[in-house]
Structures are given as C-alpha cells and as structure tokens.
Design a protein around this motif. Structure first.
Motif, PDB file in Angstrom:
ATOM      1  N   GLY A 142      85.830 -15.898 -59.024  1.00 29.70           N
ATOM      2  CA  GLY A 142      85.945 -17.284 -58.102  1.00 29.70           C
ATOM      3  C   GLY A 142      84.692 -17.527 -57.358  1.00 29.70           C
ATOM      4  N   ARG A 143      85.128 -18.441 -56.327  1.00 32.80           N
ATOM      5  CA  ARG A 143      84.080 -19.069 -55.529  1.00 32.80           C
ATOM      6  C   ARG A 143      84.486 -18.688 -54.239  1.00 32.80           C
ATOM      7  N   PRO A 144      83.702 -17.689 -53.783  1.00 30.72           N
ATOM      8  CA  PRO A 144      84.108 -17.481 -52.151  1.00 30.72           C
ATOM      9  C   PRO A 144      83.619 -18.511 -51.213  1.00 30.72           C
ATOM     10  N   PRO A 146      81.787 -18.973 -48.099  1.00 30.82           N
ATOM     11  CA  PRO A 146      80.657 -18.116 -47.173  1.00 30.82           C
ATOM     12  C   PRO A 146      81.048 -18.231 -45.772  1.00 30.82           C
ATOM     13  N   ALA A 147      81.964 -19.241 -45.351  1.00 34.38           N
ATOM     14  CA  ALA A 147      82.385 -19.323 -43.869  1.00 34.38           C
ATOM     15  C   ALA A 147      83.612 -18.988 -43.731  1.00 34.38           C
ATOM     16  N   GLY A 148      84.243 -18.617 -44.806  1.00 32.52           N
ATOM     17  CA  GLY A 148      85.656 -17.956 -44.492  1.00 32.52           C
ATOM     18  C   GLY A 148      85.802 -16.715 -44.031  1.00 32.52           C
ATOM     19  N   PRO A 149      87.246 -16.265 -43.817  1.00 31.42           N
ATOM     20  CA  PRO A 149      87.389 -14.742 -43.218  1.00 31.42           C
ATOM     21  C   PRO A 149      87.300 -13.955 -44.125  1.00 31.42           C
ATOM     22  N   VAL A 150      87.378 -12.393 -44.052  1.00 33.59           N
ATOM     23  CA  VAL A 150      87.937 -11.547 -44.830  1.00 33.59           C
ATOM     24  C   VAL A 150      89.250 -11.565 -44.873  1.00 33.59           C
ATOM     25  N   LEU A 151      89.950 -11.779 -46.024  1.00 35.89           N
ATOM     26  CA  LEU A 151      91.483 -11.844 -45.938  1.00 35.89           C
ATOM     27  C   LEU A 151      92.057 -10.286 -46.429  1.00 35.89           C
ATOM     28  N   SER A 249      93.610 -16.855 -50.794  1.00 33.16           N
ATOM     29  CA  SER A 249      92.218 -16.558 -50.926  1.00 33.16           C
ATOM     30  C   SER A 249      91.569 -17.567 -51.444  1.00 33.16           C
ATOM     31  N   ARG A 250      92.021 -18.932 -51.264  1.00 35.89           N
ATOM     32  CA  ARG A 250      90.969 -19.908 -51.821  1.00 35.89           C
ATOM     33  C   ARG A 250      90.123 -20.184 -50.461  1.00 35.89           C
ATOM     34  N   ASP A 251      90.397 -19.844 -49.157  1.00 36.26           N
ATOM     35  CA  ASP A 251      89.502 -20.103 -48.104  1.00 36.26           C
ATOM     36  C   ASP A 251      88.964 -18.989 -47.677  1.00 36.26           C
ATOM     37  N   ALA A 252      89.035 -17.725 -48.293  1.00 38.15           N
ATOM     38  CA  ALA A 252      88.597 -16.652 -47.845  1.00 38.15           C
ATOM     39  C   ALA A 252      86.987 -16.222 -48.818  1.00 38.15           C
ATOM     40  N   GLN A 253      86.303 -15.356 -48.019  1.00 40.67           N
ATOM     41  CA  GLN A 253      85.077 -14.850 -48.736  1.00 40.67           C
ATOM     42  C   GLN A 253      85.415 -13.485 -49.579  1.00 40.67           C
ATOM     43  N   LEU A 254      86.525 -12.963 -49.017  1.00 43.69           N
ATOM     44  CA  LEU A 254      86.792 -11.560 -49.754  1.00 43.69           C
ATOM     45  C   LEU A 254      88.132 -11.346 -49.435  1.00 43.69           C
TER      46      LEU A 254
END
Length: 292
Positions: A142-144, A146-151, A249-254
C-alpha cells in the motif's frame, strides 16, 4: 546493537519497497539490517554429473550480487548510518526466512515478488511467516501516510497483548500517534449477514457497547503510563470487523494486529482478520504472534 531487521530480497519493485521499509525500521531501532536472498532448489537444477549447485556458477553470482547491490544502495539512501549485511543461501525461501526470524527483531517482506520469493506470493509467504515466524512480521504494501497514526487492531485477547506492546513501541519510535480501534458487532461476519433484531432487543446494545468500551480501555491501561508522550485515540466502532479495519488503514502509516484474535480457533495459527489485512490493507501491516 540489538537483533537485526531481516528483509527478503529478490530484485522486484515490491521487494525494494520492503528494503526501504526495513531500512527505516532498522534505523529507528538502532540496529543492523540483513538483506537475504534465497534460491529454492526446485527452480535451479545442477548439471548432470556435476557438483551440487551453488550461487557461484553459471553467472548467477553476478546476478545476485547486482540485485543485492541495488537493494543495499536503496537501503543506504533511506538509512545511511545503518550497518548492512548480505546473505545469499540455497534453500526453500519460506524456510530460510523462518530460520532468519529466530535471530531477528523483525522480518520484512514485500507483497509481491519475482524469482524465488515471487513464486510464493503474499498468500503463502506473509501468511506462513506471520503464523510460524519467531518474531514480528511486517509486510510492505500500500501507500502509508507518513503523517498518519499507527493503527492498532484491538481485540482484547490475551494473545493480542504483544501486538499492543509492539504498536506502542512503534508509535514511540516513529514519533507518531496511536489509533486504537476496537470493532464489535452483534451479528456474523459472513456474506449477507445482517443485524439480528431479537439480539438487539434481548441483550441490550448499550450494555454491550459499555462492555466493549471497557475492554478497549483495559487493553490500553497498562501501556499508557509507560508512553505518556504518545497521543492515543480510542475508537469504538460497531461494524463488520475486517472492512472497518481495512478502511481505517487508508489514513495510517502502519497497521498492527495480533496473529489470532479473540474467539479464534485453537488450531488456526493466523486469524481471518490478520489475513484480510495482509491482503487488503492500504498501508504496511505488522502481524505479531502471541505467547502460544
């Protein structure tokens, strides 16, 4: 220096993405990176009457060296200060990575590949490693953001406790927030399943919601004092579990999930939720085995 991060390399774009992910993980952990390339015996046959095949014959060594050199260059661009080692071995790729996992802090694989690893697509490589590896397994996909949270997929199971610890540690190392998502429902997860009105009437949805909120709070309570610097969002959602986590997960980095959640079958080493995330999440997925 602690245990290294290990990444499977075959030269494919997916494995190079995995190398970048692994280099970043090694940098934030302050540990080394091992680039591993494995040759499966079925795909290479030694000449009749000749010695057992090795990577040094028939120009294969040059090909492998080029593949690993490209991977090492990519890794150094991401993490110039990380110590990098190369490993070329003959063996069944899944077994090689499983053995590597015994002395690694993390094993990273791509979602698709070529050659030795490519014949074993995500369905077998990542799922097998997540179920049988001796350390956490991270699939670069996918495309993480980088500014998103760890989910963190919260299920409240004892086996999922290691996933909770891993998610907090990852958020701390990344300087990221943590989104603890607990999805619950009163109906099945199968196709065409709908909310059952009698259950809603008899059980009491509000009481169930309070119980699920308590489960979410208790899951996090032990870790919050240890990571006071991490912004934590608690999110309780009544929905089908797999679609809700995949959408989040669309807005997460992991995404971090346990290998087997609450209510899983004892003999099932990898649960349906973690398998769905490995195949459909919009960002990298880490699957953490429990103590079983």
């Amino acid at each position: 220096m602690g245990k290294p991060v290990v990444v499977g390399v075959d030269g494919s774009p997916s494995s190079l993405d995995a190398v970048e992910t692994a280099a970043h993980e090694a940098a934030v952990r302050g540990t080394g990176l091992r680039l591993v390339h494995a040759f499966g015996w079925p795909s290479v046959r030694p000449p009749l009457g000749g010695p057992p095949w090795s990577p040094a014959v028939a120009g294969v060594r040059e090909l492998v060296d080029g593949t690993l050199a490209d991977a090492e260059q990519r890794a150094r661009e991401i993490a110039p200060g990380v110590d990098i080692a190369r490993e070329v071995t003959v063996g069944e790729p899944l077994m090689v990575l499983e053995i590597e996992s015994r002395t690694a802090s993390l094993v990273v694989v791509g979602s698709r590949g070529l050659g030795s690893f490519g014949s074993l697509l995500l369905g077998s490589t990542a799922v097998h490693l997540a179920a049988h590896g001796r350390c956490p397994v991270l699939v670069a996909r996918g495309r993480p953001n980088p500014a998103g949270p760890v989910l963190l997929a919260v299920d409240g199971s004892p086996a999922g406790e290691r996933a909770v610890e891993f998610a907090f540690a990852e958020a701390s190392m990344r300087g990221a927030g943590l989104l603890a998502l607990h999805v619950w429902n009163t109906w099945g997860e199968g196709p065409g399943a709908e909310p059952a009105a009698p259950v809603n009437v008899v059980v009491g949805i509000e009481r169930l919601r309070e119980e699920e909120q308590r489960l979410l709070d208790e899951t996090l309570s032990e870790h919050l004092p240890r990571y006071p610097q991490i912004p934590v969002e608690r999110r309780l959602v009544r929905s089908r579990i797999r679609p809700a986590l995949i959408e989040a997960s669309r807005d997460a980095q992991l995404v971090v999930a346990g290998a087997r959640g609450r209510g899983g079958f004892t003999g099932l080493l990898l649960g349906s939720v973690s398998q769905a995330l490995l195949h459909h999440a919009h960002c990298p997925v880490a699957v953490i085995r429990g103590t079983e």
